[in-house]
Write a protein that holds these residues in place. Structure first.
Motif, PDB file in Angstrom:
ATOM      1  N   HIS A 119       0.770  -1.270  -0.109  1.00  0.00           N
ATOM      2  CA  HIS A 119      -0.033  -0.064   0.127  1.00  0.00           C
ATOM      3  C   HIS A 119       1.005   1.264  -0.184  1.00  0.00           C
ATOM      4  O   HIS A 119       1.838   1.325   0.369  1.00  0.00           O
ATOM      5  CB  HIS A 119      -0.783   0.172   1.221  1.00  0.00           C
ATOM      6  CG  HIS A 119      -1.867  -0.764   1.208  1.00  0.00           C
ATOM      7  ND1 HIS A 119      -3.003  -0.850   0.323  1.00  0.00           N
ATOM      8  CD2 HIS A 119      -2.230  -1.959   1.983  1.00  0.00           C
ATOM      9  CE1 HIS A 119      -3.865  -2.128   0.641  1.00  0.00           C
ATOM     10  NE2 HIS A 119      -3.271  -2.783   1.640  1.00  0.00           N
ATOM     11  N   LEU A 133      -9.410   2.601  -1.553  1.00  0.00           N
ATOM     12  CA  LEU A 133      -8.954   1.436  -0.587  1.00  0.00           C
ATOM     13  C   LEU A 133     -10.062   0.955   0.353  1.00  0.00           C
ATOM     14  O   LEU A 133     -10.536  -0.253   0.557  1.00  0.00           O
ATOM     15  CB  LEU A 133      -7.908   1.879   0.332  1.00  0.00           C
ATOM     16  CG  LEU A 133      -6.483   1.986  -0.609  1.00  0.00           C
ATOM     17  CD1 LEU A 133      -5.493   2.481   0.447  1.00  0.00           C
ATOM     18  CD2 LEU A 133      -6.074   0.737  -0.918  1.00  0.00           C
ATOM     19  N   ALA A 176       3.551  -2.119  -4.367  1.00  0.00           N
ATOM     20  CA  ALA A 176       2.533  -0.873  -3.854  1.00  0.00           C
ATOM     21  C   ALA A 176       2.453  -0.082  -4.902  1.00  0.00           C
ATOM     22  O   ALA A 176       1.254   0.376  -4.967  1.00  0.00           O
ATOM     23  CB  ALA A 176       3.185  -0.248  -2.325  1.00  0.00           C
TER      24      ALA A 176
END
Length: 284
Positions: A119, A133, A176
Motif C-alpha cells: 500500500h 481502498l 505497492a
C-alpha cells in the motif's frame, strides 16, 4: 482529579513508563506507594493511565525511583494532564479507538519512518486512492463509514504541512506502486501526488524495486513513530480487523529500527526513486 475511564494510548504509555521506572528501582507497588505517600490503588491507577498526573508528580516519582535521565523525565512530564482535545476527538464515537490513538501519536511525533509492501503510505495518499481502498475493505463499509475514515485520514496528513513539521521517511516497495486501486486515472494521480509530496523538505520517498537483491521484511506495513526521546518511540502495525497494533518494548523498537535500516540500504536513492515513479506513471 477524577480517574480517567478510557485512557488514550498516550496516557497509558505515560503510566507504563512510570511502571518501568518503578520496576528498575526494584520497588513493588506496595513499596512505591509507601515511598510516595499514597495508597496502592493510586499507584496502580497511575500505571494504567487512569489517574491524571501533574508534571510535579511525575518529577517526584522519577526522583523516588532514582531516575537520573533528565531528558526522559522532561518528556514524561510533557505527557501529563488530561487528554489533548485535538481534532481527532470528534471521531471518537465513529472510528476504532486505535485510529484515534494513532492520530494523537502522530501529532506528538518528532519524526516518522514508514515501510510498506502493498500500500501507499496513508499520509501520502490522495483522497481518490484512499476512498478506493476503503471501498475494497471486507466486510464492506457503509458510505458514511467510508467518509469518516476518509476525512480522518486527510486530517492526519496535516502534520506534514504544519509549521515545523516532523521529518517523514517512506520506504515503498514497487508492488505497492503497481497496485491499481481505483483504476488507471486514480493510480496515475496517486503516483503524481507521491512526486509532489517528495519535493517537500521534510518528506523523503524511496522505492525498493522488484530487482533488489533482498527485502528484509515480512511484508507487513508498519510505522515507526519517534517520540521526544528514544525510549518513547512507538511501532504501529496495521491489522486485518481495521485497527492498529502498538509496540513499545525496547527489544521490539530495536528490531524495527534495524529492519528500517536494512530496507533503506536496499532502496533506491531519492533521485532514482523519483525517476522510477515517473516511469511507472508514464507506463500506466
Amino acid at each position: 482529579m477524577p480517574p480517567v475511564s478510557n485512557p488514550t494510548l498516550r496516557q497509558r504509555r505515560l503510566g507504563a513508563e512510570l511502571r518501568k521506572l518503578r520496576e528498575r528501582a526494584g520497588f513493588t507497588v506496595t513499596q512505591a506507594a509507601a515511598h510516595l505517600g499514597v495508597n496502592q490503588g493510586r499507584v496502580s491507577m497511575i500505571e494504567t493511565g487512569r489517574s491524571p498526573l501533574s508534571a510535579d508528580r511525575v518529577a517526584a516519582m522519577a526522583s523516588a525511583y532514582d531516575c537520573v535521565d533528565e531528558d526522559l523525565v522532561s518528556a514524561l512530564s510533557a505527557m501529563t494532564g488530561r487528554r489533548t482535545r485535538g481534532w481527532w476527538e470528534e471521531y471518537r464515537e465513529h472510528l476504532h479507538a486505535a485510529l484515534i490513538d494513532l492520530a494523537e501519536l502522530e501529532h506528538h511525533a518528532t519524526g516518522l519512518r514508514v515501510a510498506l509492501a502493498m500500500h501507499i503510505p496513508a499520509l501520502l495518499q490522495t483522497s481518490d486512492h484512499a476512498r478506493a481502498l476503503f471501498r475494497a475493505v471486507v466486510p464492506s463499509m457503509r458510505q458514511y463509514e467510508i467518509e469518516h475514515r476518509l476525512t480522518h485520514r486527510i486530517k492526519r496528513q496535516g502534520i506534514l504541512h504544519k509549521e515545523s513539521p516532523p521529518p517523514y521517511s517512506a520506504i515503498i516497495h514497487e508492488s505497492a506502486l503497481r497496485m491499481g486501486f481505483g483504476g488507471p486515472e486514480v493510480a496515475r494521480g496517486q503516483l503524481k501526488h507521491l512526486l509532489v509530496m517528495g519535493e517537500l523538505p521534510n518528506v523523503t520517498v524511496r522505492v525498493i524495486p522488484f530487482g533488489a537483491e533482498y527485502y528484509p521484511s515480512t511484508g507487513q506495513s508498519f510505522d515507526y513513530v519517534e517520540g521526544a526521546v528514544p525510549q518513547l518511540d512507538t511501532v504501529q502495525l496495521d491489522t486485518h480487523h481495521g485497527g492498529c497494533g502498538f509496540l513499545d518494548a525496547e527489544a521490539q523498537l530495536a528490531k524495527y529500527r534495524a529492519v528500517l535500516d536494512h530496507m533503506e540500504s536496499c532502496a533506491l536513492d531519492t533521485t532514482a526513486s523519483r525517476d522510477f515513479i515517473q516511469k511507472l506513471g508514464r507506463d500506466l
